[in-house]
Design a protein around this motif. Structure first.
Motif, PDB file in Angstrom:
ATOM      1  N   ASP A 192       3.523  47.564   6.521  1.00 19.13           N
ATOM      2  CA  ASP A 192       2.393  47.060   7.446  1.00 19.13           C
ATOM      3  C   ASP A 192       1.228  46.778   6.514  1.00 19.13           C
ATOM      4  O   ASP A 192       0.104  46.480   7.153  1.00 19.13           O
ATOM      5  CB  ASP A 192       2.277  48.053   8.385  1.00 19.13           C
ATOM      6  N   GLY A 193       1.346  46.809   5.157  1.00 14.13           N
ATOM      7  CA  GLY A 193       0.120  46.342   4.506  1.00 14.13           C
ATOM      8  C   GLY A 193      -0.585  47.620   3.717  1.00 14.13           C
ATOM      9  O   GLY A 193      -1.638  47.684   2.850  1.00 14.13           O
ATOM     10  N   GLN A 194      -0.200  49.164   4.460  1.00 15.63           N
ATOM     11  CA  GLN A 194      -0.927  50.114   3.816  1.00 15.63           C
ATOM     12  C   GLN A 194      -0.550  50.544   2.389  1.00 15.63           C
ATOM     13  O   GLN A 194      -1.400  50.828   1.702  1.00 15.63           O
ATOM     14  CB  GLN A 194      -0.323  51.209   4.900  1.00 15.63           C
ATOM     15  N   THR A 195       0.426  50.324   1.944  1.00 14.30           N
ATOM     16  CA  THR A 195       0.878  50.339   0.603  1.00 14.30           C
ATOM     17  C   THR A 195       0.159  49.519  -0.334  1.00 14.30           C
ATOM     18  O   THR A 195      -0.592  49.919  -1.255  1.00 14.30           O
ATOM     19  CB  THR A 195       2.282  50.062   0.357  1.00 14.30           C
ATOM     20  N   LEU A 196      -0.114  48.161   0.156  1.00 17.30           N
ATOM     21  CA  LEU A 196      -0.975  47.255  -0.512  1.00 17.30           C
ATOM     22  C   LEU A 196      -2.389  47.838  -0.686  1.00 17.30           C
ATOM     23  O   LEU A 196      -3.102  47.649  -1.702  1.00 17.30           O
ATOM     24  CB  LEU A 196      -0.808  45.827   0.221  1.00 17.30           C
ATOM     25  N   GLN A 197      -2.761  48.288   0.544  1.00 16.59           N
ATOM     26  CA  GLN A 197      -4.267  48.654   0.488  1.00 16.59           C
ATOM     27  C   GLN A 197      -4.616  49.972  -0.328  1.00 16.59           C
ATOM     28  O   GLN A 197      -5.601  49.855  -1.029  1.00 16.59           O
ATOM     29  CB  GLN A 197      -4.575  48.989   1.963  1.00 16.59           C
ATOM     30  N   ALA A 198      -3.818  50.691  -0.511  1.00 18.49           N
ATOM     31  CA  ALA A 198      -3.736  51.909  -1.307  1.00 18.49           C
ATOM     32  C   ALA A 198      -3.828  51.344  -2.813  1.00 18.49           C
ATOM     33  O   ALA A 198      -4.408  51.834  -3.627  1.00 18.49           O
ATOM     34  CB  ALA A 198      -2.560  52.675  -1.104  1.00 18.49           C
ATOM     35  N   PHE A 199      -2.912  50.533  -3.114  1.00 19.61           N
ATOM     36  CA  PHE A 199      -2.868  49.997  -4.499  1.00 19.61           C
ATOM     37  C   PHE A 199      -4.128  49.169  -4.817  1.00 19.61           C
ATOM     38  O   PHE A 199      -4.816  49.330  -5.733  1.00 19.61           O
ATOM     39  CB  PHE A 199      -1.706  49.103  -4.646  1.00 19.61           C
ATOM     40  N   VAL A 200      -4.714  48.490  -3.902  1.00 20.29           N
ATOM     41  CA  VAL A 200      -5.980  47.585  -3.978  1.00 20.29           C
ATOM     42  C   VAL A 200      -7.122  48.618  -4.351  1.00 20.29           C
ATOM     43  O   VAL A 200      -8.004  48.508  -5.191  1.00 20.29           O
ATOM     44  CB  VAL A 200      -6.543  47.124  -2.802  1.00 20.29           C
ATOM     45  N   ARG A 201      -7.311  49.881  -3.676  1.00 17.30           N
ATOM     46  CA  ARG A 201      -8.067  50.888  -3.652  1.00 17.30           C
ATOM     47  C   ARG A 201      -8.022  51.448  -5.139  1.00 17.30           C
ATOM     48  O   ARG A 201      -8.988  51.639  -5.894  1.00 17.30           O
ATOM     49  CB  ARG A 201      -8.152  52.035  -2.775  1.00 17.30           C
ATOM     50  N   GLU A 202      -6.901  51.583  -5.597  1.00 10.32           N
ATOM     51  CA  GLU A 202      -6.652  52.050  -6.892  1.00 10.32           C
ATOM     52  C   GLU A 202      -7.085  51.152  -8.089  1.00 10.32           C
ATOM     53  O   GLU A 202      -7.580  51.402  -8.960  1.00 10.32           O
ATOM     54  CB  GLU A 202      -5.245  52.434  -7.140  1.00 10.32           C
ATOM     55  N   TYR A 203      -6.651  49.701  -7.735  1.00 10.63           N
ATOM     56  CA  TYR A 203      -7.221  49.016  -8.677  1.00 10.63           C
ATOM     57  C   TYR A 203      -8.731  48.724  -8.938  1.00 10.63           C
ATOM     58  O   TYR A 203      -9.183  48.696  -9.866  1.00 10.63           O
ATOM     59  CB  TYR A 203      -6.585  47.380  -8.127  1.00 10.63           C
ATOM     60  N   LEU A 204      -9.387  48.738  -7.730  1.00 11.79           N
ATOM     61  CA  LEU A 204     -10.800  48.762  -7.860  1.00 11.79           C
ATOM     62  C   LEU A 204     -11.410  49.824  -8.606  1.00 11.79           C
ATOM     63  O   LEU A 204     -12.273  49.813  -9.331  1.00 11.79           O
ATOM     64  CB  LEU A 204     -11.459  48.512  -6.606  1.00 11.79           C
ATOM     65  N   PHE A 205     -10.690  51.007  -8.370  1.00 10.22           N
ATOM     66  CA  PHE A 205     -11.284  52.402  -8.916  1.00 10.22           C
ATOM     67  C   PHE A 205     -11.077  52.477 -10.616  1.00 10.22           C
ATOM     68  O   PHE A 205     -11.781  52.678 -11.190  1.00 10.22           O
ATOM     69  CB  PHE A 205     -10.461  53.473  -8.345  1.00 10.22           C
ATOM     70  N   VAL A 206      -9.776  52.194 -10.811  1.00 14.30           N
ATOM     71  CA  VAL A 206      -9.559  51.931 -12.192  1.00 14.30           C
ATOM     72  C   VAL A 206     -10.480  50.683 -12.984  1.00 14.30           C
ATOM     73  O   VAL A 206     -10.622  51.189 -14.141  1.00 14.30           O
ATOM     74  CB  VAL A 206      -8.067  51.799 -12.470  1.00 14.30           C
ATOM     75  N   SER A 207     -10.425  50.048 -12.369  1.00 12.13           N
ATOM     76  CA  SER A 207     -11.462  48.865 -13.145  1.00 12.13           C
ATOM     77  C   SER A 207     -12.751  48.950 -13.380  1.00 12.13           C
ATOM     78  O   SER A 207     -13.234  49.063 -14.519  1.00 12.13           O
ATOM     79  CB  SER A 207     -11.424  47.558 -12.160  1.00 12.13           C
ATOM     80  N   LEU A 208     -13.330  49.674 -12.348  1.00 12.39           N
ATOM     81  CA  LEU A 208     -14.575  50.490 -12.474  1.00 12.39           C
ATOM     82  C   LEU A 208     -14.842  51.422 -13.723  1.00 12.39           C
ATOM     83  O   LEU A 208     -15.797  51.710 -14.298  1.00 12.39           O
ATOM     84  CB  LEU A 208     -15.539  50.763 -11.085  1.00 12.39           C
ATOM     85  N   PHE A 209     -13.764  52.429 -13.480  1.00 13.58           N
ATOM     86  CA  PHE A 209     -13.821  53.469 -14.082  1.00 13.58           C
ATOM     87  C   PHE A 209     -13.694  52.968 -15.768  1.00 13.58           C
ATOM     88  O   PHE A 209     -14.337  53.616 -16.578  1.00 13.58           O
ATOM     89  CB  PHE A 209     -12.733  54.507 -13.969  1.00 13.58           C
ATOM     90  N   ARG A 210     -12.692  52.068 -16.079  1.00 12.28           N
ATOM     91  CA  ARG A 210     -12.621  51.823 -17.225  1.00 12.28           C
ATOM     92  C   ARG A 210     -13.763  51.009 -17.904  1.00 12.28           C
ATOM     93  O   ARG A 210     -14.068  51.293 -19.127  1.00 12.28           O
ATOM     94  CB  ARG A 210     -11.399  50.596 -17.219  1.00 12.28           C
ATOM     95  N   ALA A 211     -14.606  50.179 -17.037  1.00  7.37           N
ATOM     96  CA  ALA A 211     -15.718  49.458 -17.552  1.00  7.37           C
ATOM     97  C   ALA A 211     -16.837  50.610 -17.835  1.00  7.37           C
ATOM     98  O   ALA A 211     -17.434  50.339 -18.818  1.00  7.37           O
ATOM     99  CB  ALA A 211     -16.389  48.808 -16.472  1.00  7.37           C
ATOM    100  N   CYS A 212     -16.978  51.649 -17.115  1.00  9.66           N
ATOM    101  CA  CYS A 212     -17.914  52.710 -17.369  1.00  9.66           C
ATOM    102  C   CYS A 212     -17.494  53.382 -18.600  1.00  9.66           C
ATOM    103  O   CYS A 212     -18.468  53.733 -19.672  1.00  9.66           O
ATOM    104  CB  CYS A 212     -17.872  53.689 -16.254  1.00  9.66           C
ATOM    105  N   ALA A 213     -16.177  53.708 -18.934  1.00 16.51           N
ATOM    106  CA  ALA A 213     -15.738  54.543 -20.167  1.00 16.51           C
ATOM    107  C   ALA A 213     -16.000  53.550 -21.402  1.00 16.51           C
ATOM    108  O   ALA A 213     -16.608  53.995 -22.300  1.00 16.51           O
ATOM    109  CB  ALA A 213     -14.340  54.697 -19.922  1.00 16.51           C
ATOM    110  N   GLU A 214     -15.445  52.293 -20.977  1.00 18.05           N
ATOM    111  CA  GLU A 214     -15.928  51.557 -22.361  1.00 18.05           C
ATOM    112  C   GLU A 214     -17.233  51.248 -22.465  1.00 18.05           C
ATOM    113  O   GLU A 214     -17.758  51.259 -23.907  1.00 18.05           O
ATOM    114  CB  GLU A 214     -15.244  49.855 -22.051  1.00 18.05           C
ATOM    115  N   SER A 215     -18.185  50.993 -21.396  1.00 16.10           N
ATOM    116  CA  SER A 215     -19.716  51.135 -21.754  1.00 16.10           C
ATOM    117  C   SER A 215     -20.204  52.169 -22.642  1.00 16.10           C
ATOM    118  O   SER A 215     -20.810  52.264 -23.472  1.00 16.10           O
ATOM    119  CB  SER A 215     -20.350  50.941 -20.651  1.00 16.10           C
TER     120      SER A 215
END
Length: 295
Positions: A216-239
């Motif tokens: 029903d798309g819940q799994t996709l939404q969960a992965f999207v949230r993790e994708y956004l979280f990890v992208s921002l986390f890595r950007a902050c850590a690299e900075s």
């Protein structure tokens, strides 16, 4: 002579104290670089896992793929999240980032809104024509990055729900081989057709394709949230890794300058002392010759 030697001694003492501070800051920066670089490396495998999860969802749940697109992306605002520093002694770190942001956003047809992470980068961008909005405090440790990322994602999701956001770009300095760092820009949202095509071009690392549960798309939404979280986390850590690399380089330059200053002060001090000793010896010899003239 006495006042001059005392003045040089005071200068040497002050320079020595400053040298101790610089060495301490250099050691702290070197330790922090290792900490943040390890965090970035630790995220790589997890980020790849999240991408593979998204790949499986997009291949099997094509109708649900539309759920990842940002609401109102054609009419909402363009947000630029810019990572800088809260503290000084980082060389050209904030200057390079500010110039990169201004140059990159000048080519955009719409006027973006800038969210800043760090007081120093905000002060650099405040003198430009960019429109500044939200500001966030830069975390001082790995553990505090999660809180920052959560705050940014809450603000983004609030605007998405209202249909007031079209695009989110993340600007940050990234460590580079052969140089300290370089500024980069990452498209965070929208997760549109271009993003989907790039993701689905990945090769699944195994002979059997996965099966996605809960179609029903819940799994996709969960992965999207993790994708956004990890992208921002890595950007902050690299900075943060880049910031400490810049601070380390600045401290190394400062240490070299202090060493040269101390060397010059030491030479001047010893020359002055030797000059004073020579003058005293000449006075003794002159007095002796006056008392005992040669015949």
């Amino acid at each position: 002579m006495s006042d001059s030697t005392e003045s040089l001694a005071r200068k040497m003492g002050t320079a020595g104290d400053l040298q101790s501070v610089v060495r301490t800051m250099k050691a702290v920066a070197a330790s922090s670089i290792t900490q943040y670089e390890r965090a970035v490396l630790a995220l790589d495998d997890y980020f790849q896992t999240v991408q593979l999860g998204l790949l499986a969802c997009l291949r099997e749940l094509e109708p649900a793929a539309r759920l990842v697109q940002a609401k109102g992306r054609d009419s909402g605002a363009i947000i630029a999240v810019v990572f800088g520093s809260d503290q000084g002694l980082v060389g050209q770190f904030n200057d390079v980032m500010a110039q990169f942001v201004v140059h990159t956003l000048s080519d955009r047809p719409a006027h973006p809104t800038v969210w800043t992470v760090g007081e120093r980068i905000r002060s650099h961008l405040a003198i430009t024509n960019l429109r500044l909005a939200q500001k966030f405090t830069l975390p001082g440790s790995i553990g505090a990055i999660t809180t920052l990322v959560g705050q940014i994602l809450v603000e983004i999701e609030t605007l998405r729900e209202k249909g007031q956001i079209a695009q989110v770009d993340v600007f940050h300095n990234s460590p580079q081989h052969g140089s300290l760092y370089s500024p980069v820009c990452q498209r965070l949202l929208p997760l549109d057709e271009v993003w989907e095509r790039a993701l689905t071009a990945m090769t699944w690392p195994g002979p059997s394709l996965p099966e996605v549960m809960n179609g029903d798309g819940q799994t996709l939404q969960a992965f999207v949230r993790e994708y956004l979280f990890v992208s921002l986390f890595r950007a902050c850590a690299e900075s943060l890794a880049s910031e400490n690399a810049s601070r380390l380089a600045a401290m190394q330059r400062a240490e070299k300058n202090i060493d040269e200053l101390l060397d010059g002060l030491n030479h001047a001090f010893h020359r002055l002392r030797q000059s004073g000793i020579d003058e005293e010896l000449f006075d003794v010899i002159a007095g002796f010759e006056l008392l005992h003239p040669s015949t």
